[in-house]
Scaffold this active site. Structure first.
Site, PDB file in Angstrom:
ATOM      1  N   LYS A  13      54.374  66.840 -12.662  1.00 20.69           N
ATOM      2  CA  LYS A  13      54.345  67.046 -11.208  1.00 20.69           C
ATOM      3  C   LYS A  13      53.460  66.013 -10.513  1.00 20.69           C
ATOM      4  CE  LYS A  13      52.836  71.262 -11.311  1.00 20.69           C
ATOM      5  NZ  LYS A  13      52.660  71.370 -12.769  1.00 20.69           N
ATOM      6  N   ARG A  88      51.863  79.023  -6.777  1.00 20.33           N
ATOM      7  CA  ARG A  88      51.876  79.307  -8.207  1.00 20.33           C
ATOM      8  C   ARG A  88      52.258  80.744  -8.530  1.00 20.33           C
ATOM      9  NH1 ARG A  88      47.081  76.047 -11.386  1.00 20.33           N
ATOM     10  NH2 ARG A  88      47.631  73.973 -10.642  1.00 20.33           N
ATOM     11  N   ARG A 127      46.559  63.983 -22.524  1.00 16.46           N
ATOM     12  CA  ARG A 127      46.316  63.590 -21.145  1.00 16.46           C
ATOM     13  C   ARG A 127      44.841  63.262 -20.903  1.00 16.46           C
ATOM     14  NH1 ARG A 127      48.872  67.431 -16.635  1.00 16.46           N
ATOM     15  NH2 ARG A 127      47.264  68.879 -17.377  1.00 16.46           N
ATOM     16  N   ARG A 164      40.071  66.580 -19.255  1.00 16.70           N
ATOM     17  CA  ARG A 164      39.713  67.773 -18.500  1.00 16.70           C
ATOM     18  C   ARG A 164      39.468  68.938 -19.456  1.00 16.70           C
ATOM     19  NH1 ARG A 164      44.600  68.162 -14.356  1.00 16.70           N
ATOM     20  NH2 ARG A 164      44.268  70.342 -14.899  1.00 16.70           N
ATOM     21  N   ARG A 175      47.485  78.788 -20.649  1.00 14.62           N
ATOM     22  CA  ARG A 175      48.021  78.258 -19.393  1.00 14.62           C
ATOM     23  C   ARG A 175      49.539  78.430 -19.330  1.00 14.62           C
ATOM     24  NH1 ARG A 175      45.951  72.306 -18.705  1.00 14.62           N
ATOM     25  NH2 ARG A 175      46.879  72.564 -16.622  1.00 14.62           N
TER      26      ARG A 175
END
Length: 287
Positions: A13, A88, A127, A164, A175
């Protein structure tokens, strides 16, 4: 255009919203970026957001909605916006719908980026994020040497890559569970409003960008909610189930009629047994 990008964590996204921003000139509004900025400033909102994000949970709706309302009130959103990571859940979707109606800025499209969950786990664990400008890199497609060779637009120095806290494998499963439970229902919510466009977000990034552009160029079809279509097939099984019952009852009535015919008394004047005089005449004829 006023666009929402939907997708599970790691579906791309952020990357696609930035590319849309560059192509269309409308701002990207990322709740993740807004929340991380609040965390960095150490505000009360930031402290609450930090606890939720580190645990792989969603931040309270009222906090997120307040930030979105303020951001949409800024002048650069008048030509449109790209919402990345919001809404969300259904409560946020309804609240956003009411807010945009009040602002007279309804959504034009909602793009769902569809990626297999195994690929998502691989992407998220690789990531890395620039600690200064927030740009996201992935070690699977962009080796650290390549990322460090580019200069951060905020500092003018090479990007400082960090992972992160919610991008490690320990929190990925949680998640994705939260996404399935709270965010995935938005697919049907926006499909019912004729806004949803689903694309395959796996493969080359440029190819995914092309698919997003094609999806946004396609005209929206305002379709009725699914529940109106479900009424037709429900009646068919009912008629099919009634047929065997009808045949059974017909056969039963026929069987009862035959049994009644065998046991019914003989009607007067229609006796099948000859009378006494008739039997005598028959005996004479036989002789």
């Amino acid at each position: 255009m006023r666009i929402v990008l939907l997708g599970a964590p790691g579906s791309g996204k952020g990357t696609q919203s930035r590319r849309l921003m560059e192509r269309t000139g409308i701002p990207q509004i990322s709740t993740g970026d807004l929340l991380r900025a609040a965390v960095a400033r150490g505000t009360e909102l930031g402290r609450q957001a930090k606890e939720a994000m580190h645990g792989g949970r969603l931040v309270d709706d009222s906090l997120v909605l307040g930030m979105i309302r303020e951001r949409l009130g800024e002048p650069d959103t008048r030509r449109g916006f790209i919402l990345d990571g919001f809404p969300r859940n259904l409560a946020q979707a309804h609240a956003l719908e009411r807010l945009l109606e009040a602002l007279q800025q309804p959504l034009d499209a909602v793009v769902q980026l569809d990626v297999d969950y195994r690929e998502l786990v691989r992407r998220i664990s690789g990531r890395r994020t620039c600690a200064d400008c927030g740009r996201v890199f992935n070690l699977l497609t962009c080796p650290p040497a390549v990322a460090h060779s580019e200069l951060c637009p905020k500092t003018g120095a090479p990007h400082r890559l960090t992972q992160r806290p919610d991008d490690n494998e320990a929190t990925v499963a949680e998640r994705l569970r939260v996404y399935d439970e709270q965010t995935r229902p938005l697919i049907d919510f926006y499909r019912a409003r004729g806004l949803l466009r689903v694309i395959n977000a796996e493969g080359d990034v440029d190819e995914v960008t092309r698919r997003v552009a094609q999806a946004l160029a396609a005209p929206a079809s305002r379709r009725a909610p699914r529940r109106t279509k479900a009424a037709t097939p429900v009646k068919v099984p009912a008629r099919k189930r009634a047929a065997p019952s009808a045949r059974k009852s017909t056969s039963l009535r026929s069987a009862r009629s035959k049994a009644a015919a065998k046991t019914a008394p003989v009607a007067r004047g229609k006796s099948r047994r000859p009378s006494r005089s008739g039997r005598a005449r028959l005996k004479g004829k036989r002789r």
